[in-house]
Write a protein that holds these residues in place. Structure first.
Motif, mmCIF file in Angstrom:
data_model
loop_
_atom_site.group_PDB
_atom_site.id
_atom_site.type_symbol
_atom_site.label_atom_id
_atom_site.label_comp_id
_atom_site.label_asym_id
_atom_site.label_seq_id
_atom_site.Cartn_x
_atom_site.Cartn_y
_atom_site.Cartn_z
ATOM 1 N N LYS A 184 0.824 -1.213 0.000
ATOM 2 C CA LYS A 184 0.000 0.000 0.000
ATOM 3 C C LYS A 184 0.859 1.264 0.000
ATOM 4 N N SER A 185 1.961 1.236 0.706
ATOM 5 C CA SER A 185 2.836 2.415 0.745
ATOM 6 C C SER A 185 3.402 2.721 -0.642
ATOM 7 N N LYS A 186 3.684 1.671 -1.418
ATOM 8 C CA LYS A 186 4.218 1.854 -2.778
ATOM 9 C C LYS A 186 3.121 2.353 -3.717
ATOM 10 N N ILE A 187 1.904 1.866 -3.523
ATOM 11 C CA ILE A 187 0.778 2.357 -4.335
ATOM 12 C C ILE A 187 0.649 3.868 -4.171
ATOM 13 N N ARG A 188 0.665 4.307 -2.920
ATOM 14 C CA ARG A 188 0.510 5.740 -2.652
ATOM 15 C C ARG A 188 1.683 6.535 -3.238
ATOM 16 N N GLU A 189 2.879 6.009 -3.091
ATOM 17 C CA GLU A 189 4.068 6.699 -3.608
ATOM 18 C C GLU A 189 3.976 6.846 -5.130
ATOM 19 N N GLU A 190 3.562 5.776 -5.826
ATOM 20 C CA GLU A 190 3.453 5.812 -7.287
ATOM 21 C C GLU A 190 2.431 6.875 -7.737
ATOM 22 N N ILE A 191 1.313 6.953 -7.035
ATOM 23 C CA ILE A 191 0.263 7.908 -7.395
ATOM 24 C C ILE A 191 0.676 9.337 -7.043
ATOM 25 N N GLN A 192 1.184 9.522 -5.834
ATOM 26 C CA GLN A 192 1.564 10.862 -5.393
ATOM 27 C C GLN A 192 2.683 11.450 -6.253
ATOM 28 N N LYS A 193 3.688 10.648 -6.533
ATOM 29 C CA LYS A 193 4.846 11.137 -7.290
ATOM 30 C C LYS A 193 4.421 11.586 -8.688
ATOM 31 N N THR A 194 3.539 10.810 -9.313
ATOM 32 C CA THR A 194 3.061 11.167 -10.651
ATOM 33 C C THR A 194 2.214 12.424 -10.617
ATOM 34 N N ASN A 195 1.351 12.534 -9.615
ATOM 35 C CA ASN A 195 0.557 13.766 -9.459
ATOM 36 C C ASN A 195 1.465 14.994 -9.368
ATOM 37 N N GLU A 196 2.542 14.857 -8.584
ATOM 38 C CA GLU A 196 3.456 15.988 -8.393
ATOM 39 C C GLU A 196 4.161 16.364 -9.695
ATOM 40 N N VAL A 197 4.581 15.362 -10.470
ATOM 41 C CA VAL A 197 5.266 15.622 -11.745
ATOM 42 C C VAL A 197 4.320 16.328 -12.722
#
Length: 329
Positions: free
Chosen positions: A196-209
């Motif tokens: 779950k932590s990786k799911i959130r990281e993948e989504i958040q990082k892309t949103n930021e980019v």
């Protein structure tokens, strides 16, 4: 002298009354009441009012379907009596083609539903959307964008975060061409298997980019290869993204011929279809004819946000006007 003073007082009082804002509002109120009464006495106005119920179409709430999961709602229609009367008044007779309609929002919208993916739009909305997942294929993007521009079509590009970070000019070009940008994860992992932590990281990082490139927040998430689990949907929603998949696949990754791709899509297309594609040679070669064939079948092509909104299309409004009695029977 007293007579002159008396006349002056009367004149001043009269002037103040006429120019008093409250007096103006009173007079306007009387006029409005007079117009309202005259309308109600007009047989045409009464006919429009009486027949308005024949054209009423109730709104449809968004819902969770057992098979298709989250389905958006569809606005209802009702006659705008005042606007319709204004259009018909000059002729003095009722003409249904001159009816003016207003849309009625459903009580339950897609955003009100619990976490659930969306595979397609409302089945009565004659619109489709392309979702173009981008993690490579730069050599085909320029021609695809040119084709979309030629046909005045806006679609939704779902960008891999790492690709967008490495190709900010192309990502910006897509956004500036009027297309919607969605989140396709940062590095395309299998979203059903990572923590779950990786799911959130993948989504958040892309949103930021994407936000850094376009200065616009992202609304939609499409998991790589359509792979997800319940946690994926819930975390995406916690990050203010609803999850989108597709109901028609071009299978362009298998390198079909132009004819195979067109036949596959046109054989499966339906109202509310979300059509999956990528920047590939088959899609680049087929895109022009695909748009032409869809438009020949009266499909509008729009972004995911346009497709999944409860708004009726222009054609859908006309359909509602002409066939409202049949729909209600």
């Amino acid at each position: 002298m007293k007579k002159v003073i008396h006349l002056c007082i009367i004149f001043i009082v009269a002037y103040l009354f006429v120019n008093n804002p409250l007096s103006n509002q009173y007079v306007l109120g009387l006029k409005a009441d007079s117009i309202s009464v005259s309308k109600q006495k007009d047989p045409l106005y009464n006919e429009i009012t009486a027949r308005a119920t024949d054209y009423y179409i109730p709104p449809q709430d968004a819902k969770i379907d057992r098979v298709w999961k989250a389905i958006p709602g569809l606005n209802g229609l009702q006659v705008d009596i005042g606007a319709s009367y204004k259009k018909m008044k000059a002729d003095g007779e009722f003409k249904d083609e001159k009816l003016v309609f207003k849309q009625i929002l459903p009580k339950v919208q897609l955003k009100d539903l619990p976490p659930s993916p969306t595979y397609k739009g409302h089945p009565e909305k004659q619109m489709v959307s392309f979702i173009i997942n981008v993690a490579w294929g730069n050599e085909y993007l320029t021609d695809m964008l040119a084709t979309l521009k030629e046909h005045n079509v806006s679609v939704s590009f779902f960008l891999e975060g790492k690709w967008a970070q490495n190709n900010p000019e192309l990502a910006k070009m897509i956004e500036e061409a009027g297309h919607e940008i969605g989140n396709h994860s940062y590095s395309q992992p299998n979203m059903a298997k990572i923590p779950k932590s990786k799911i959130r990281e993948e989504i958040q990082k892309t949103n930021e980019v994407i936000m850094a490139i376009t200065d616009k927040p992202v609304q939609w998430f499409s998991p790589p290869s359509g792979s997800f689990r319940e946690d994926t949907i819930q975390i995406a929603l916690q990050e203010s993204l609803r999850t989108v998949l597709w109901s028609v696949d071009t299978v362009d990754l298998k390198k079909p011929s132009k004819e195979e791709l067109l036949n596959r899509v046109m054989g499966k297309v339906h109202n509310g279809a979300i059509i999956l594609m990528h920047p590939t040679s088959p899609t680049e070669r087929s895109l022009d004819q695909l748009i032409i064939q869809l438009k020949k079948q009266d499909f509008q092509i729009g972004t995911v946000s346009e497709l999944l909104s409860s708004d009726r299309t222009a054609d859908n409004l006309i359909f509602g006007k002409v066939n409202s009695k049949e729909n209600n029977n």
